[in-house]
Design a protein around this motif. Structure first.
Motif, short mmCIF file in Angstrom:
data_model
loop_
_atom_site.label_atom_id
_atom_site.label_comp_id
_atom_site.label_asym_id
_atom_site.label_seq_id
_atom_site.Cartn_x
_atom_site.Cartn_y
_atom_site.Cartn_z
N THR A 525 0.85 -1.19 0.00
CA THR A 525 0.00 0.00 0.00
C THR A 525 0.88 1.24 0.00
O THR A 525 1.80 1.35 0.81
N LEU A 526 0.58 2.17 -0.91
CA LEU A 526 1.29 3.45 -1.02
C LEU A 526 0.38 4.55 -0.50
O LEU A 526 -0.80 4.61 -0.84
N LEU A 527 0.93 5.42 0.34
CA LEU A 527 0.19 6.56 0.88
C LEU A 527 0.84 7.84 0.41
O LEU A 527 2.03 8.06 0.64
N VAL A 528 0.05 8.71 -0.24
CA VAL A 528 0.53 10.01 -0.71
C VAL A 528 -0.38 11.08 -0.13
O VAL A 528 -1.58 11.10 -0.39
N ASP A 529 0.19 11.97 0.69
CA ASP A 529 -0.57 13.07 1.28
C ASP A 529 -0.11 14.36 0.62
O ASP A 529 1.01 14.82 0.84
N PRO A 530 -0.98 15.01 -0.20
CA PRO A 530 -0.55 16.18 -0.97
C PRO A 530 -0.74 17.52 -0.26
O PRO A 530 -0.52 18.56 -0.87
N ARG A 531 -1.15 17.52 0.99
CA ARG A 531 -1.43 18.79 1.66
C ARG A 531 -0.17 19.62 1.86
O ARG A 531 0.95 19.09 1.90
N ASP A 604 2.93 24.83 -8.99
CA ASP A 604 4.26 25.01 -8.41
C ASP A 604 4.40 24.29 -7.08
O ASP A 604 5.08 24.75 -6.17
N TRP A 605 3.76 23.15 -6.95
CA TRP A 605 3.80 22.37 -5.71
C TRP A 605 5.24 22.12 -5.29
O TRP A 605 6.14 22.01 -6.13
N SER A 606 5.45 22.01 -3.98
CA SER A 606 6.83 21.96 -3.47
C SER A 606 7.21 20.65 -2.80
O SER A 606 8.39 20.26 -2.82
N SER A 607 6.24 19.97 -2.19
CA SER A 607 6.61 18.77 -1.44
C SER A 607 5.36 17.93 -1.22
O SER A 607 4.24 18.37 -1.47
N LEU A 608 5.56 16.74 -0.74
CA LEU A 608 4.46 15.89 -0.34
C LEU A 608 4.95 14.91 0.72
O LEU A 608 6.15 14.81 1.00
N GLN A 609 4.01 14.20 1.34
CA GLN A 609 4.35 13.17 2.29
C GLN A 609 4.10 11.81 1.67
O GLN A 609 3.13 11.62 0.91
N PHE A 610 4.94 10.84 2.06
CA PHE A 610 4.88 9.54 1.41
C PHE A 610 5.17 8.46 2.44
O PHE A 610 6.05 8.61 3.30
N GLY A 611 4.41 7.38 2.36
CA GLY A 611 4.65 6.23 3.22
C GLY A 611 4.25 4.95 2.53
O GLY A 611 3.47 4.96 1.57
N VAL A 612 4.78 3.83 3.01
CA VAL A 612 4.54 2.53 2.37
C VAL A 612 4.29 1.48 3.45
O VAL A 612 4.92 1.48 4.51
N VAL A 624 1.62 -9.99 9.02
CA VAL A 624 2.52 -8.97 9.56
C VAL A 624 2.55 -7.82 8.57
O VAL A 624 2.54 -8.02 7.35
N GLU A 625 2.57 -6.58 9.08
CA GLU A 625 2.76 -5.41 8.24
C GLU A 625 4.16 -4.87 8.47
O GLU A 625 4.58 -4.67 9.62
N VAL A 626 4.88 -4.62 7.39
CA VAL A 626 6.20 -3.97 7.44
C VAL A 626 6.00 -2.55 6.94
O VAL A 626 5.46 -2.33 5.84
N LEU A 627 6.43 -1.57 7.74
CA LEU A 627 6.11 -0.17 7.47
C LEU A 627 7.36 0.64 7.16
O LEU A 627 8.42 0.45 7.77
N TRP A 628 7.23 1.54 6.21
CA TRP A 628 8.25 2.56 5.98
C TRP A 628 7.56 3.92 5.98
O TRP A 628 6.75 4.22 5.11
N ARG A 629 7.83 4.70 7.01
CA ARG A 629 7.31 6.05 7.16
C ARG A 629 5.80 6.11 6.92
O ARG A 629 5.30 6.99 6.23
N SER A 630 5.08 5.19 7.54
CA SER A 630 3.66 5.07 7.19
C SER A 630 2.77 5.12 8.42
O SER A 630 1.91 4.28 8.62
#
Length: 646
Positions: A525-531, A604-612, A624-630
């Motif tokens: 699962t990929l998580l993208v937060d564009p705020r 002109d977006w500058s950044s986003l948040q991302f987790g997996v 089992v869930e293995v998480l990276w910055r999520s």
């Protein structure tokens, strides 16, 4: 004036209520199951299936229902002999203004039958007639606000000297007395006869009084000082009893009784021969107020008299609130306050994994219609030779104003970013409303690594050949785990690497997943937060703007399209995913429309948040869930990664 105020005792209502209930039954299919008893008549009771009588409740009227009933088989606590009183303790001895009147207000809400004190009602300790008159006028003004009867008991502050004794007798008549209520005998003693002592005249009166009331179902004794402790101290030292309490105790004998005192300004329950003796805390008297464990609190003691004796509870003043403590109007204003008094703590992002110096920037932006003040404290910085201008901050902003403060810190040596996970700011914000609106927040101080989001056009073919020059981020040998973590056996069981890039139209993600046993239920699962950056950090949860893409693990060793779905199994138009099984797991390559980011931040977006997250299902119930910055939210201990657009 008498030793009690001319107020109604709240308890003479049963007959009127019973009559109204009977009249009300005339048009209903109901039965009076348990009526108020009259002299010479037994109380009515219902019976269970065994025929055993069960009390229902005085005056309680219930409808006739066959079969199961929507109420329990416990009695209603409506016995005609039951009553409740409030006991107020020390107001003075360094009184804190406003507390006693606050207690009066709360007692009026609670509606006890009446109120009894244990003394120290005025500061006393003076012979100045005008000052004494002023103090009693002030106190009696408080009692005028009380809606039920109040019984006075003298304390050492009230009758310090002969003049105060004389004024007490002039105003209230007696320094000791008794009365009865519903078969309970109330005894109000004077422990200052003359000082921490019960005199011979008072003892003789008490002896006669108790003999005349031998049939009382219970005796409640009220006095100011807990002189049973004075008596015990004298006797243990081999000295005569200076207080005469041993004689009082002898007179009380084996009759059922409970004793209440004050004076020491901290609460203790004593057991004396199987009887409860209470030394009460304060109702506005001086106190460090360190809390319940210390017995230091402002309270009302609530006594409910049952057939087998009193039940005692202590009501802390701050815990008693009126019915209109929150109204529709007030909650709406409070929500506006929470929304419009904005606190931002700008994150510190660095390219490496260690930091030695930094600046924490705090901004209070007040869009509320009243001035607000902020008091805050920074906690959780590593104490490795920490040098800091201040950990405290105070900001004040008028309506429409924004105020900032910068706090600089320096450490003796560079410190790994992982050591900053617990850094936070605790902030208390108050408006200048009367009374003020007040809120407390704990806001994370983010000191974290910044990841670079490179520009690259990717052909989504599941081969990953386009990613040879990209930066890969790895869970490593000790990833963050969730679920049945006891079943994870190491990086070969499940771990992964991930990379991300973008072009004008798409975000691209590639992942290499190590999994010794790939099954259909496995997924990534990929998580993208564009705020915007500060909007993400100030949020308490992932927003509705967050894109969550789940890709089922490939089932074939040939490159194939992967099954893709969003939250709640919703389809995701425009998302393409391809992947294949590998010797040690699987790979996937995904493209997502970049429109979700542009819609929020613009071209002109500058950044986003991302987790997996990778879900590894080796057996039913052992996933089992293995998480990276999520983390589930930006406030979790594992916040999503901050990706800066190159």
């Amino acid at each position: 004036m008498m030793l009690w105020t001319r107020k109604t005792i709240f308890g003479q209502r049963h007959a009127a209520i019973f009559i109204s209930l009977v009249i009300g039954c005339a048009s209903l299919d109901c039965t009076i199951l348990y009526s108020a008893p009259h002299e010479g008549h037994e109380e009515k009771k219902s019976a269970d299936a065994s025929g055993d009588a069960k009390p229902i409740g005085t005056g309680l009227v219930l409808p006739n229902i066959d079969g199961p009933k929507p109420w329990s088989d416990k009695p209603a606590l409506t016995d005609a002999d039951r009553f409740s009183i409030a006991i107020m303790t020390d107001r003075t001895g360094g009184h804190r203004p406003g507390i006693w009147m606050q207690a009066v207000e709360r007692i009026n809400w609670l509606r006890p039958d009446f109120v009894v004190s244990v003394g120290d009602l005025i500061e006393g300790y003076t012979e100045d007639d005008q000052e004494i008159a002023r103090q009693w006028t002030e106190f009696l003004g408080f009692i005028d606000q009380m809606q039920m009867k109040f019984f006075f008991v003298p304390g050492n502050h009230d009758v310090t000297n002969p003049k105060l004794h004389a004024i007490w007798k002039e105003r209230f008549g007696r320094e000791w007395y008794s009365f009865d209520y519903k078969g309970v005998h109330f005894v109000c003693l004077n422990s200052e006869d003359p000082t921490a002592h019960v005199g011979d005249e008072q003892l003789a009166w008490l002896s006669n009084d108790l003999k005349a009331n031998e049939q009382a179902r219970w005796t409640l004794v009220f006095l100011h000082k807990p002189i049973w402790t004075y008596s015990e101290r004298d006797l243990q030292a081999g000295n005569p009893d200076s207080s005469n309490w041993s004689k009082v105790s002898e007179l009380l004998g084996g009759r059922p009784h409970t004793v209440f005192a004050g004076h020491v300004h901290h609460y203790v329950q004593y057991d004396r021969g199987g009887r409860d003796y209470y030394s009460l805390a304060t109702t506005g008297g001086s106190s460090p107020l360190r809390g319940v464990a210390y017995g230091e609190f402002d309270h009302i003691t609530w006594l409910t008299m049952e057939k087998d004796g009193p039940r005692v509870a202590n009501l802390l003043l701050d815990g008693i609130q009126p019915a209109n403590v929150v109204t529709e109007k007030s909650i709406e204003r409070f929500r506006e306050f929470l929304q419009l008094a904005r606190i931002n703590v700008e994150p510190i992002f660095i390219s490496g994994t260690e930091i030695q110096t930094g600046e924490i920037n705090i901004r209070l932006r007040n869009e509320f219609d009243r001035s607000v003040k902020l008091r805050g404290k920074i906690d959780g910085l590593p104490l490795v030779g920490l040098s800091m201008e201040t950990q405290l901050l105070e900001l004040s902003a008028d309506a429409g104003e924004a105020i900032s403060q910068t706090i600089r810190f320096e450490l003796k040596e560079p410190v790994d970013l992982q050591r900053f996970k617990a850094t936070s700011m605790t902030a208390i914000v108050e408006s200048d409303d009367v009374p003020p609106l007040r809120a407390e927040w704990t806001i994370p101080v983010v000191i974290d690594r910044e990841y670079q989001l490179a520009r690259a056009s990717i052909a989504v073919d599941g081969q990953l050949s386009d990613w040879s020059k990209s930066e890969w981020w790895s869970t490593g040998n000790t990833p963050v785990l969730a679920g049945a973590i006891q079943n994870w056996t190491g990086a070969g069981d499940c771990s992964f690497q991930v990379s991300m890039s973008y072009d004008d139209d798409h975000l691209y993600v590639a992942a290499r997943v190590a999994d010794e046993q790939v099954v259909v239920a496995d997924s990534i699962t990929l998580l993208v937060d564009p705020r915007l950056q500060l909007d993400r950090l100030n949020a308490t949860s992932l927003g509705r703007e967050t894109v969550a893409v789940t890709i089922n693990a490939p089932e074939s060793e040939e490159v194939k399209n992967c099954t893709v779905f969003g939250q709640r199994q919703r389809p995701l138009p425009g998302v393409v995913a391809m992947g294949m099984k590998t010797q040690d797991g699987y790979v996937v390559e995904v493209s997502l429309p970049i429109k979700s980011v542009i819609d929020v931040q613009g071209e002109d977006w500058s950044s986003l948040q991302f987790g997996v997250r990778v879900l590894d299902v080796d057996a039913v119930g052992e996933q089992v869930e293995v998480l990276w910055r999520s983390g589930e939210s930006p406030r979790d201990n594992q916040p999503m990664a901050h990706l800066l657009r190159k």
